[in-house]
Write a protein that holds these residues in place. Sequence first.
Motif, PDB file in Angstrom:
ATOM      1  N   ARG A 172       0.849  -1.187   0.000  1.00  0.00           N
ATOM      2  CA  ARG A 172       0.000   0.000   0.000  1.00  0.00           C
ATOM      3  C   ARG A 172       0.884   1.237   0.000  1.00  0.00           C
ATOM      4  O   ARG A 172       1.882   1.286   0.708  1.00  0.00           O
ATOM      5  N   THR A 192      -0.534   5.707   2.593  1.00  0.00           N
ATOM      6  CA  THR A 192      -1.239   5.360   3.839  1.00  0.00           C
ATOM      7  C   THR A 192      -0.890   6.436   4.866  1.00  0.00           C
ATOM      8  O   THR A 192      -0.055   6.228   5.734  1.00  0.00           O
ATOM      9  N   ASP A 216      -4.577   5.583  12.171  1.00  0.00           N
ATOM     10  CA  ASP A 216      -5.871   5.122  12.680  1.00  0.00           C
ATOM     11  C   ASP A 216      -5.909   5.133  14.213  1.00  0.00           C
ATOM     12  O   ASP A 216      -4.866   5.190  14.867  1.00  0.00           O
ATOM     13  N   ARG A 260      -3.440  -7.828   6.687  1.00  0.00           N
ATOM     14  CA  ARG A 260      -2.176  -7.302   6.157  1.00  0.00           C
ATOM     15  C   ARG A 260      -0.996  -8.267   6.185  1.00  0.00           C
ATOM     16  O   ARG A 260       0.030  -7.976   5.579  1.00  0.00           O
ATOM     17  N   ASP A 281      -3.717   3.286  -0.753  1.00  0.00           N
ATOM     18  CA  ASP A 281      -4.322   2.953   0.551  1.00  0.00           C
ATOM     19  C   ASP A 281      -5.774   2.500   0.396  1.00  0.00           C
ATOM     20  O   ASP A 281      -6.626   3.269  -0.041  1.00  0.00           O
ATOM     21  N   ARG A 304      -7.472   1.019   3.058  1.00  0.00           N
ATOM     22  CA  ARG A 304      -8.059   0.764   4.382  1.00  0.00           C
ATOM     23  C   ARG A 304      -9.535   1.153   4.467  1.00  0.00           C
ATOM     24  O   ARG A 304     -10.315   0.450   5.114  1.00  0.00           O
ATOM     25  N   GLU A 335     -10.737  -2.309   5.650  1.00  0.00           N
ATOM     26  CA  GLU A 335     -10.609  -2.387   7.107  1.00  0.00           C
ATOM     27  C   GLU A 335     -11.702  -1.642   7.875  1.00  0.00           C
ATOM     28  O   GLU A 335     -12.320  -2.205   8.786  1.00  0.00           O
ATOM     29  N   TYR A 336     -11.927  -0.394   7.537  1.00  0.00           N
ATOM     30  CA  TYR A 336     -12.796   0.422   8.387  1.00  0.00           C
ATOM     31  C   TYR A 336     -14.198  -0.160   8.555  1.00  0.00           C
ATOM     32  O   TYR A 336     -14.730  -0.153   9.678  1.00  0.00           O
TER      33      TYR A 336
END
Lengths: 417, 407
Positions: free
Chosen positions: A283, A286, A290, A389, B216, B218, B222-223
């Motif tokens: 990725r 990023t 989070d 991941r 990315d 995510r 993921e979220y």
Amino acid sequence: MSEPKTSRRAFLQGAATVAVTAGAARAAEPDPLITEVQPWAQGLGDGVDVTPYGLPIRFEEDVVRRNVPWLTADPISSINFTPIHALDGTITPQGCAFERHHSGAIELSKSDYRLMINGLVDKPLVFTYEDLERFPRENHVYFCECAANTGMEWAGAQLNGAQFTHGMIHNMEYTGVPLRTLLREAGLPATTEKWVYVEGADASSNGRSIPMEKALDDVLVAFKANGEALRKEHGYPVRLVVPGWEGNMWVKWLRRIEVMDGPVESREETSKYTDTLADGTSRKWTWVMDAKSVVTSPSPQSPIRHGHGPLVITGLAWSGHGKITRVDVSTDGGKNWQTARLAREGENKALTRFYLDTEWTGEEMFLQSRAMDETGYVQPTKTQLRDVRGENSVYHNNCIQTWWVKPNGEAENVEVS
Amino acid sequence: MSKSLKLYGSVFGGIAVTLTFAVNMADRFVAEAPEGLRTLTPLEVAAAPAPAGGFVAAAHAEEAPKDGPLGIGREALPEEVAAWNLDVSPDGTGLPPGSGSVEDGEMLFSENCAVCHGEFAEGSGNWPKLAGGEDTLANKDPVKTVGSYWPHLSTAWDYVHRSMPFGNAQSLEPDEVYAIVAYILFSNFIVDEDFTLSNENFTDVVMPNEGGFIVDDRPETEYPQWSGEPCMTDCKESVEITMRATVLDVTPDHGGEEAAAEPAAETPADAVEVATADTSTEATDAAPAVAEPAAAPAAADPELIAAGEKVFKKCMSCHAVGEGAKNKSGPELNGVVGRGIGSIDGFRYSKTFEEAHGAGETWTPERLHAFLEKPKDAMKGTKMSFPGLRKPEDIDAVIAYLSTFAE
């Protein structure tokens, strides 16, 4: 004269001894610290100006940044860790806030400082430090977390201390000029489909590309932290503050901002700060950190030293997406959770302190904390992260951390099923 | 706009109040309040002359549109922009004209880069490997090099030109940078040995991992699955410890330099395989060393010692000697000649060193000589990635130099 150093082992033994006695004890004999006149109550202390700029008292000399020498080839291009296990509240004092340099911390004076804005602007500009102080400025508290924070823990529990597992973070009040103010001073193209490339004055340059939308949102060109000038190691005299995004983008010794059509794809955003997944693809971009949290005490470097009875469990939580709304704490490794008390309402992209005021009677605990932010995101377990991941991402490990607190009050970094 | 006026006004007002308060508090050293000390009104503040750099525009800003230019700063001259605007984009934008061959690059690399990155760009110690690692990205421990990982050649050119060599950045001419980058490509078998890289053919080079990146994801992967009300009670059946940090035992001593006696942990089960922090890179490496009282330093030829000091520069990124020397990625080397192999307390040796230590073996000059010639042959499994010194006279010299440091 310095105090005799207490070794960690002696200290832990002491803690163990104390830990078996219960809380509200009765003193067998009067305490001489109370019944006898002490030298500090009789003589005189220092006058003013003994330390024109004060450092913490010598009893706190252990509360310092620490490095993990084997992590990097050389301390010039390396990182150290904030002693979060020994701090409370949310503001990180500059003197113990972690450092990350790629070509060492350079010394750049205000008078030698220049900031250039060039590229796709109406007029390329050069600012001096004094120029920056003439723009309307703002104050904001933000956390800065290295993308590699907790990165050593992907493959398993490795470093034994919150400082080492979670100490690539600090939280300061910044004073600075919004980047959009400076960009508009130079004149921007009508479309926002652009990028800005930012770089530092040090040899590494540490250049990063930031999409214009973020650049016009909340990025600050900062020159003060916690009310005083930035420290050399944090980019004196001017650094970039990129709220909620990985620390590598917070370019120190900021010297140039270029408006461009696309990202530069610099070393720091291709070969580093990209996250390799289990299948070998990686990725990129990023940027956001989070939601994450960690119990700072008790923890391996901050064992329980008192007896049974009341115990304060405390820690930090943060999210690059906004405010922390809730933190849950588990003492049994994630079987059951209790909602902790937030010291203050969560603040946007800043550290939040939480407390769980509880009772401890010497039982073994598997302490965990779990943060939630205003987007509804819930901090994941390491297993959940690995399922998506793999173990090779290095960066952005925001997993739930476990401390194994033993009956003697000592704590250890462990992974649990 | 009156917003900013109010802001200035209250700041000044605040100062005035504080001063008054301070004066009142100073009961023993009575000072007279400065004449005319009073709270300034916002208008007065706006009209007050700016301390330095001319009139700042509190009042002026009143008429200015909120985001309009304030006229601060000056126009950058073309020469200034040219001096700093060095970045190179993937499409080659920013590359200066020039060229350099693999052959020239090999020499330049050896002179400028090999000390950290190895003669063949294979890396030295904890310093980044620039070559090799192809098809390892999905492995347990991927080896990320320019060849195996970097998606754009521009990144390599830009970084070498802007930030390398480490400690002497921006010292290479564009032709030299082209040559060094050509050599790095050659080391990765991406170009042939007779290749010359230039601004003309730059974008023709295809990097093997160019397609290896995704933006990315995510927010999609993921979220959604990590949101919502989490479980609060009876969330799992059992909790077992699956891994402990003290078993691995790679945490630095808690108390800093004086090493506050950490309870000796269990012997590390496996070699330390670590995801390093962001500078990252490869597993730790370490070389050997130290502890028993060293043999008396041999009296040696001063010229040889001086030559050895120069040779030792290749070792300095990982090893320290002299007063206060500490372990780096390799152990400190004070008294290493004659010292027990693998004998420095607190240094994490490879298995082969642990075994030699257990067997009571020592660093004789002969043994050191063999090790420094071909480390990986002399001590199979050593974590020291330095490939060895080619010239026997260099080895003699560095041993002579090391002999001058007693424990």
